[in-house]
Design an enzyme around this catalytic site. Structure first.
Site, PDB file in Angstrom:
ATOM      1  N   ASP A   1       0.837  -1.211   0.000  1.00 19.01           N
ATOM      2  CA  ASP A   1       0.000   0.000   0.000  1.00 19.01           C
ATOM      3  C   ASP A   1       0.864   1.250   0.000  1.00 19.01           C
ATOM      4  O   ASP A   1       0.564   2.237  -0.663  1.00 19.01           O
ATOM      5  CB  ASP A   1      -0.893   0.025   1.249  1.00 19.01           C
ATOM      6  CG  ASP A   1      -1.995  -1.006   1.151  1.00 19.01           C
ATOM      7  OD1 ASP A   1      -2.049  -1.699   0.113  1.00 19.01           O
ATOM      8  OD2 ASP A   1      -2.777  -1.128   2.109  1.00 19.01           O
ATOM      9  N   ALA A   2       1.982   1.203   0.770  1.00 17.79           N
ATOM     10  CA  ALA A   2       2.825   2.398   0.897  1.00 17.79           C
ATOM     11  C   ALA A   2       3.455   2.751  -0.445  1.00 17.79           C
ATOM     12  O   ALA A   2       3.508   3.912  -0.840  1.00 17.79           O
ATOM     13  CB  ALA A   2       3.900   2.145   1.941  1.00 17.79           C
TER      14      ALA A   2
ATOM     15  N   LYS B   1     -13.424  13.172   9.787  1.00 18.47           N
ATOM     16  CA  LYS B   1     -14.518  13.759   8.998  1.00 18.47           C
ATOM     17  C   LYS B   1     -15.065  14.986   9.707  1.00 18.47           C
ATOM     18  O   LYS B   1     -15.252  14.954  10.933  1.00 18.47           O
ATOM     19  CB  LYS B   1     -15.647  12.733   8.838  1.00 18.47           C
ATOM     20  CG  LYS B   1     -15.241  11.462   8.134  1.00 18.47           C
ATOM     21  CD  LYS B   1     -16.320  10.385   8.212  1.00 18.47           C
ATOM     22  CE  LYS B   1     -15.864   9.116   7.489  1.00 18.47           C
ATOM     23  NZ  LYS B   1     -16.790   7.990   7.677  1.00 18.47           N
TER      24      LYS B   1
ATOM     25  N   CYS C   1      31.956 -27.293  16.842  1.00 15.95           N
ATOM     26  CA  CYS C   1      31.515 -26.293  15.853  1.00 15.95           C
ATOM     27  C   CYS C   1      31.745 -24.878  16.398  1.00 15.95           C
ATOM     28  O   CYS C   1      31.202 -24.507  17.441  1.00 15.95           O
ATOM     29  CB  CYS C   1      30.042 -26.492  15.539  1.00 15.95           C
ATOM     30  SG  CYS C   1      29.315 -25.130  14.613  1.00 15.95           S
TER      31      CYS C   1
ATOM     32  N   LYS D   1      -9.459   3.631  10.589  1.00 16.58           N
ATOM     33  CA  LYS D   1      -9.577   3.335   9.156  1.00 16.58           C
ATOM     34  C   LYS D   1      -9.379   1.836   8.967  1.00 16.58           C
ATOM     35  O   LYS D   1      -8.262   1.325   9.099  1.00 16.58           O
ATOM     36  CB  LYS D   1      -8.544   4.130   8.351  1.00 16.58           C
ATOM     37  CG  LYS D   1      -8.691   3.959   6.860  1.00 16.58           C
ATOM     38  CD  LYS D   1      -7.727   4.865   6.112  1.00 16.58           C
ATOM     39  CE  LYS D   1      -7.933   4.798   4.618  1.00 16.58           C
ATOM     40  NZ  LYS D   1      -7.803   3.468   4.044  1.00 16.58           N
TER      41      LYS D   1
HETATM   42  S1  IVH Z   1     -15.357   7.114   4.663  1.00 12.87           S
HETATM   43  C1  IVH Z   1     -16.596   9.806   1.375  1.00 12.87           C
HETATM   44  N1  IVH Z   1     -14.630   5.881   6.839  1.00 12.87           N
HETATM   45  O1  IVH Z   1     -10.830   3.865   3.250  1.00 12.87           O
HETATM   46  C2  IVH Z   1     -16.024   9.023   2.469  1.00 12.87           C
HETATM   47  N2  IVH Z   1     -13.719   5.119   4.779  1.00 12.87           N
HETATM   48  O2  IVH Z   1      -8.991   5.329   1.545  1.00 12.87           O
HETATM   49  C3  IVH Z   1     -15.844   7.613   2.115  1.00 12.87           C
HETATM   50  N3  IVH Z   1     -12.260   3.172   5.001  1.00 12.87           N
HETATM   51  O3  IVH Z   1     -12.854   3.856   0.392  1.00 12.87           O
HETATM   52  C4  IVH Z   1     -15.086   6.782   3.003  1.00 12.87           C
HETATM   53  N4  IVH Z   1     -12.444   2.956   7.165  1.00 12.87           N
HETATM   54  O4  IVH Z   1     -12.793   1.711   1.902  1.00 12.87           O
HETATM   55  C5  IVH Z   1     -14.503   5.953   5.514  1.00 12.87           C
HETATM   56  N5  IVH Z   1     -14.135   4.834   8.853  1.00 12.87           N
HETATM   57  C6  IVH Z   1     -13.999   4.915   7.529  1.00 12.87           C
HETATM   58  C7  IVH Z   1     -13.198   4.014   6.811  1.00 12.87           C
HETATM   59  C8  IVH Z   1     -13.078   4.157   5.433  1.00 12.87           C
HETATM   60  C9  IVH Z   1     -11.916   2.457   6.068  1.00 12.87           C
HETATM   61  C10 IVH Z   1     -11.786   2.903   3.645  1.00 12.87           C
HETATM   62  C11 IVH Z   1     -12.860   2.934   2.595  1.00 12.87           C
HETATM   63  C12 IVH Z   1     -12.481   4.063   1.706  1.00 12.87           C
HETATM   64  C13 IVH Z   1     -10.976   4.092   1.882  1.00 12.87           C
HETATM   65  C14 IVH Z   1     -10.378   5.394   1.493  1.00 12.87           C
END
Ligand code: IVH
Length: 691
Positions: free
Chosen positions: A39-40, A309, A451, A121
């Site tokens: 991923d990195a 968010k 050894c 995440k």
């Molecule tokens: S919100 C418009 N919340 O991360 C907002 N995504 O790199 C949409 N993901 O596509 C995503 N945990 O597959 C959101 N708590 C979380 C998340 C999350 C994992 C994933 C998701 C997204 C990707 C983006």
């Protein structure tokens, strides 16, 4: 406006290359669940093309991966057009990038106050689940953000996903409710699946068949499980789901904030992550991130960052979207725990007991904050099961405090002509003695007593922290002393002189004197340390401690028969036999005499003459017992053969409660049904060994 500069040919070519590479990696990640890069590394490519396109907007193409989300729309499952697009998120790789995002948000809101929701995440697969009049009618993957794949039947097998909604009392059933979230495979389930696949592979290898690929991590395993043609396979994989966002909705209340919408989802029975927090500013966001960087491994699912968010939905409207992601959210990425790198060689090391362990020599790579250039491959079978070959690109993983591990090869990148690795038949030391693999055991051993590799390892173990703790006698010095022929066994350490040490590269008068002082100090280490340091098979620190207490000196332990040794609780026959046969060997007898001559103290433990009526019993003390300090109370228990651990467990014999006891020990004892006695009964306990 500044005139637009023209990109050089080199930049144009780089942009085209990046676009192709990203498209190919998207396809491997989303369509095949088998990425070729970590991923990195993928994020690095993505950031580079974003930077180029920002500087030279004329290079943006219609199919540019920067204006696309995730996978190119795919194939085997029926396509589903998302009514509300499933966008991706922009990333912040560190505090500075998070702060820059924070500033953009503040500016976009003209400085108005704003709170954030912070969410772990989840490293899984994004999913949109649609309910009409409370019934699950469709589930789709993200795909390219506009069109995903129909995985309805598979999602219906996920236990935690409601198939039919029950509206809470007084709340109307929405006619349309699209719930977005992440499907994932719990780590415990992944481990089971991996172990089962590895066991199958061991069988295959033994039967001369090729091993099958094993999913590298829970994400790949989860994605693979969801995209099965046969839903019964998905059902068997025990997938789970966290809901974190709304898609299209009709007939829900008008939510003012994100956290309200999550509460609503929770009230309809959706799993909403309990770790989600509402924080009032970026400081709160940073604290949330720091906490999860430290505790990410306490969770039963993998997270690769934190999603932040803006909570207020009206403020989100104001901020809007860029072409690829919302401006009101950001993914704070954690340092990667997996990287790909080149497997340059496979070599073997020889341990102090002669065990020969293969290890991977890697092109150095930064994983989870430290550079990894070597990783153990455990044993012959593991190399075959993982099917790693010199020249492979391999996935290296270093999670938390765990030592780095080679997960497996990226098969699609295997160069032609890569040969299976063959375990060497002789020891890598200069004696080249034939290695032995015992029947039915995975370990391979060098059984040559002379050894030099084993000898060096024995010396290092002798000098290590848990043993004689000789500061300054590390790996390099041991190798040098042994190469110069100055030390042939640990006894020789006690006869070294400054002039000899000065022959060792890097040693000067002061360092030589310091090392000799450290060796001198080790002469008076307590008997249990000395016993451990001898490196007798099966004899660890705990049994060494018990033996020292019972016998008081090394000489008495040497004189004791195997029966006498095994009569001591916590020692047992295997350890006793091993000790007896170790002391019976001529070379070990010689070594002991050399240590004695060198001034190492063999017995400074007072032997208890008291009756051993608490033998094998763990007595925990809390609070003050009249007439005893804490140390005295513990010593009184140990002198009678007992143990006095600091906490209550199911194995505790009883808890003695004195003045001002700790509440937690008492509660724990009550919970476990462990007998509790007052301080006044302590004397009786000591005298009789029972309560
Ligand atoms: S919100 C418009 N919340 O991360 C907002 N995504 O790199 C949409 N993901 O596509 C995503 N945990 O597959 C959101 N708590 C979380 C998340 C999350 C994992 C994933 C998701 C997204 C990707 C983006």
């Amino acid at each position: 406006m500044a005139p637009r500069s023209k990109p050089s040919k080199q930049v144009q070519e780089r942009a085209a290359w990046l676009r192709d590479a990203i498209t190919r990696h998207d396809e491997r990640y989303y369509a095949h669940d088998a990425p070729e890069i970590s991923d990195a590394e993928y994020d690095e490519l993505k950031r580079e093309i974003i930077a180029i396109e920002a500087e030279f907007p004329q290079l943006v193409t219609l199919d540019s991966p920067t204006s696309r989300v995730g996978a190119p729309a795919v194939t085997t499952f029926a396509p589903v057009t998302h009514r509300v697009p499933m966008t991706s998120l922009d990333n912040a790789m560190d505090e500075t990038e998070l702060a820059a995002w924070g500033e953009r948000v503040a500016k976009g809101l003209n400085g108005a106050k704003h709170a954030f929701t912070c969410e772990p995440k989840i490293d899984g697969l994004a999913l949109s689940i649609r309910y009409e009049d409370g019934v699950l009618v469709q589930a789709a993957t993200r795909g390219d953000g506009k069109v995903g794949e129909d995985v309805t039947e598979n999602v219906k097998t996920i236990a935690v996903v409601p198939k039919r909604l029950v509206a809470p009392k007084g709340v109307a059933m929405p006619s349309v409710l699209e719930v977005r979230g992440e499907v994932y495979m719990p780590i415990a389930v992944f481990r089971q699946l991996k172990a089962a696949k590895e066991a199958e592979n061991e069988e295959r290898v033994r039967a001369g068949k090729k091993p099958e690929s094993v999913p590298a991590n829970p994400r790949n395993a989860g994605a693979g499980s969801l995209r099965q043609k046969d839903p019964t396979i998905t059902a068997s994989r025990q997938l789970a789901f966290w809901a974190y966002q709304l898609g299209e909705v009709v007939g829900t209340p008008a939510f003012a904030s994100h956290h309200e919408s999550l509460e609503y989802l929770r009230s309809f029975g959706f799993p909403v992550n309990p770790e989600i927090r509402l924080v009032k500013d970026l400081q709160g966001v940073s604290e949330f991130c720091e906490n999860w960087i430290e505790h990410r491994h306490d969770l039963d699912y993998e997270i690769d960052g934190v999603v932040v968010k803006v909570d207020d939905l009206a403020q989100r409207e104001l901020l809007g979207f860029t072409s690829r992601a919302p401006r009101w959210a950001i993914a704070v990425k954690f340092p990667p725990e997996e990287r790909n790198t080149l497997l340059k060689d496979i070599q073997v090391s020889v341990g102090r007991t002669g065990r020969v362990t293969p290890f991977a020599v890697l092109e150095p790579v930064l994983v989870a904050g430290s550079t990894v250039s070597m990783a153990t491959l455990h044993n012959r079978e593991q190399v075959a099961v993982k099917d790693v070959r010199v020249g492979d690109t391999v996935i290296v993983r270093k999670a938390g405090d765990v030592i780095p591990e080679v997960v497996g090869p990226v098969l699609s990148l295997r160069p032609k002509g890569c040969k299976e690795w063959v375990f060497p038949s002789t020891c890598p030391c200069e004696l080249k003695s034939t290695l032995v693999q015992e029947e039915g055991v995975a370990d391979t051993r060098c059984v040559e007593p002379a050894c030099p590799f084993q000898r060096d390892q024995r010396i290092m173990y002798f000098a290590s922290r848990g043993a004689m703790d000789i500061e300054g006698l590390g790996e390099k010095t041991v190798y040098a002393l042994s190469d110069l022929g100055l030390v042939e066994d640990v006894g020789d350490l006690y006869f070294l002189i400054v002039e000899q040490l000065l022959q060792v590269e890097g040693f000067a008068e002061l360092s030589a004197t310091n090392l000799l002082a450290a060796i001198d100090a080790s002469k008076s280490r307590p008997l249990p340390k000395l016993l451990t340091a001898l490196g007798i098979k099966h004899l660890g620190p705990a049994a060494s401690e018990t033996l020292a207490r019972r016998f008081g000196s090394l000489d008495r332990i040497m004189e004791a028969s195997a029966e006498e040794l095994s009569a001591v609780v916590g020692v047992g026959e295997v350890i006793a036999e091993s000790i007896s046969s170790w002391f019976a060997k001529r070379e070990n007898k010689k070594l002991i005499e050399k240590l004695r001559k060198g001034g190492v103290q063999f017995g400074n433990v007072q032997v208890s003459t008291l009756p051993q009526n608490l033998e094998g019993k763990a007595v925990v003390v809390t609070g003050t017992i009249a007439g005893y300090s804490r140390e005295e109370a513990e010593a009184a228990i140990k002198d009678r053969g007992g143990k006095s651990p600091g906490s209550v467990s199911a194995k505790t014999y009883c808890l003695v409660v004195g003045e001002a006891p700790g509440a937690s020990k008492v509660t724990k004892a009550e919970e476990l049904g462990i007998p509790i006695i007052g301080g006044e009964q302590f004397e009786k306990l000591l005298a009789t060994g029972s309560i």
